[in-house]
Design an enzyme around this catalytic site. Structure first.
Site, PDB file in Angstrom:
ATOM      1  N   SER A   1      47.677 -23.881  17.888  1.00 21.90           N
ATOM      2  CA  SER A   1      46.257 -23.677  18.587  1.00 21.90           C
ATOM      3  C   SER A   1      45.386 -23.376  17.335  1.00 21.90           C
ATOM      4  O   SER A   1      44.986 -24.132  16.798  1.00 21.90           O
ATOM      5  CB  SER A   1      46.620 -22.380  19.401  1.00 21.90           C
ATOM      6  OG  SER A   1      45.478 -22.231  20.101  1.00 21.90           O
TER       7      SER A   1
ATOM      8  N   LYS B   1      34.033 -30.146  29.312  1.00 28.09           N
ATOM      9  CA  LYS B   1      32.902 -29.635  28.037  1.00 28.09           C
ATOM     10  C   LYS B   1      33.938 -28.942  26.994  1.00 28.09           C
ATOM     11  O   LYS B   1      33.611 -29.097  25.900  1.00 28.09           O
ATOM     12  CB  LYS B   1      32.068 -28.544  28.741  1.00 28.09           C
ATOM     13  CG  LYS B   1      31.010 -28.966  29.482  1.00 28.09           C
ATOM     14  CD  LYS B   1      30.222 -28.330  29.807  1.00 28.09           C
ATOM     15  CE  LYS B   1      28.832 -28.957  30.897  1.00 28.09           C
ATOM     16  NZ  LYS B   1      27.877 -27.720  31.380  1.00 28.09           N
TER      17      LYS B   1
END
Length: 392
Positions: free
Chosen positions: A105, A172
């Site tokens: 991540s 987004k």
């Protein structure tokens, strides 16, 4: 003659002392500042890395090594670390270590941002899909390719997806993450296509695979091995080539200051929960025993620390509301006994509230259900016992 010999010995002694004072010992080529990222990446981590990079600049270090083992963390903290790395005048090498460690991540982004990306054998990186504040995967479902289904369904697919709640925000978040990781990879000439797949499909690689696919530059079995391999390696700082000299360097393991240590300690969901309960119970005990002072002071301090930590943690406030309801029900059980109905309800509300409050899905910031249940039962028993004692 005795005076002559004594004079000569004195002159020889002075000469030897002068040579000893003026002789230059063998100098190291420079110093290497070593920083550490372990566990979830939060505000304390960002402060520590930023201050470590500043320390390296002050000491004119040859290189900064960030030794990393992380499941990921907060996006804001990750961005602060990336900005500090990109603005650094000292080359930064991020090294995924020890063996078995990961840069998942947020760790993948930091690895991509570094001037040198290195991994120890049997480590891994990737799975960089962004997570929304609700804990869901922020990557929207990919539409089916044309020709694979009913034409009528295909024509309606795009408008329908636009009407789904939250999909615009998801797009987004996803597009921003893709642009960021691709730009970081391209900046250092790494495999930008794989970097995109790490975001789009949570792709992962082992150290050897990452080296073969041009995602990292080095696989090193130890810090000493890494320093040996990067010696003579060229990186670009402010559009200028810089050749590293890491032979005979002094290792400077930078330690966080007391403020960062305290923030790191309290910015843990389990510690926050414990501090909040101690604070509430301390104030209640002070209310039952006016003038005791110590419980009130401890309670206020713990509540303030918990409130500060909540500002830097991903928190679901519906969960916080459930915790307060749970405490209120346990208090009601003490003042208006209901054969356990209020107390049990309070414990259940507290447990679900604690789980919900920190159930953000962000790696490194979860909470153990076992810990929550044990803590709720312990404090419920203690609270009811103390309450009955004061009421009787």
């Amino acid at each position: 003659f005795p005076c002559y010999h004594r004079g000569m010995r004195f002159i020889a002694l002075i000469a030897a002392l002068f040579l000893a004072l003026t002789a230059q010992p063998a100098k190291a080529d420079g110093n290497v500042v070593v920083l550490y990222i372990e566990g979830g990446i939060g505000v304390a981590t960002a402060d520590y890395i930023t201050s470590g990079i500043e320390h390296a600049a002050e000491t004119n270090a040859e290189l900064i090594i960030i030794e990393m083992d992380t499941p990921g963390g907060l996006m804001n903290a990750m961005d602060d670390i990336i900005k500090a790395i990109l603005a650094s005048d000292i080359p930064v090498a991020t090294y995924v270590t020890p063996e078995g460690a990961r840069a998942a991540s947020a760790g993948t982004y930091i690895l991509m941002a570094s001037h040198i990306a290195a991994m120890a054998p049997t480590t891994r990186l990737g799975a960089a899909t962004p997570v929304s504040l609700t804990g869901d995967d922020a990557t929207p479902d990919r539409p089916a390719p044309p020709g694979t289904g009913d034409p009528a369904i295909e024509e309606e697919a795009e408008p329908a997806s636009q009407d789904q709640p939250g999909t615009a925000i998801e797009r987004k978040v996803l597009n921003d993450a893709l642009a960021e990781i691709r730009s970081l990879a391209e900046r250092h000439g790494r495999n930008a296509d794989w970097a995109e797949e790490a975001v789009l499909s949570a792709a992962t690689l082992t150290a050897r695979e990452a080296l073969e696919q041009n995602v990292i530059e080095f696989v090193a079995s130890s810090r000493a091995d890494l320093l040996a391999q990067v010696n003579g390696h060229e990186v670009t700082i402010d559009d200028e080539p810089v050749t590293l000299a890491t032979n005979n360097v002094v290792i400077d393991e930078y330690e966080p200051n007391w403020r960062i240590k305290i923030l790191s300690a309290i910015a843990n969901p389990e510690i926050v929960l414990l501090l909040g309960l101690i604070g509430v119970y301390g104030l209640m005990y002070e209310g039952w025993n006016p003038g005791a002072i110590v419980p009130g002071v401890v309670g206020v301090i713990c509540l303030l620390l918990a409130a500060y930590a909540l500002q830097v943690l991903p928190v679901n406030y519906a969960g916080l509301a459930l915790i307060l309801v749970g405490l209120a029900l346990m208090t009601a059980e003490a003042f208006a006994p209901s054969f356990g109905a209020l107390g049990i309800g309070g414990i259940i509300a507290f447990v679900f509230g604690a789980i919900m409050m920190f159930d953000s899905g962000i790696p490194g910031f979860g909470i153990s259900i076992t810990f929550v249940v044990a803590l709720a039962a312990l404090f419920a028993l203690a609270f009811i016992s103390v309450s009955y004692t004061h009421l009787t």
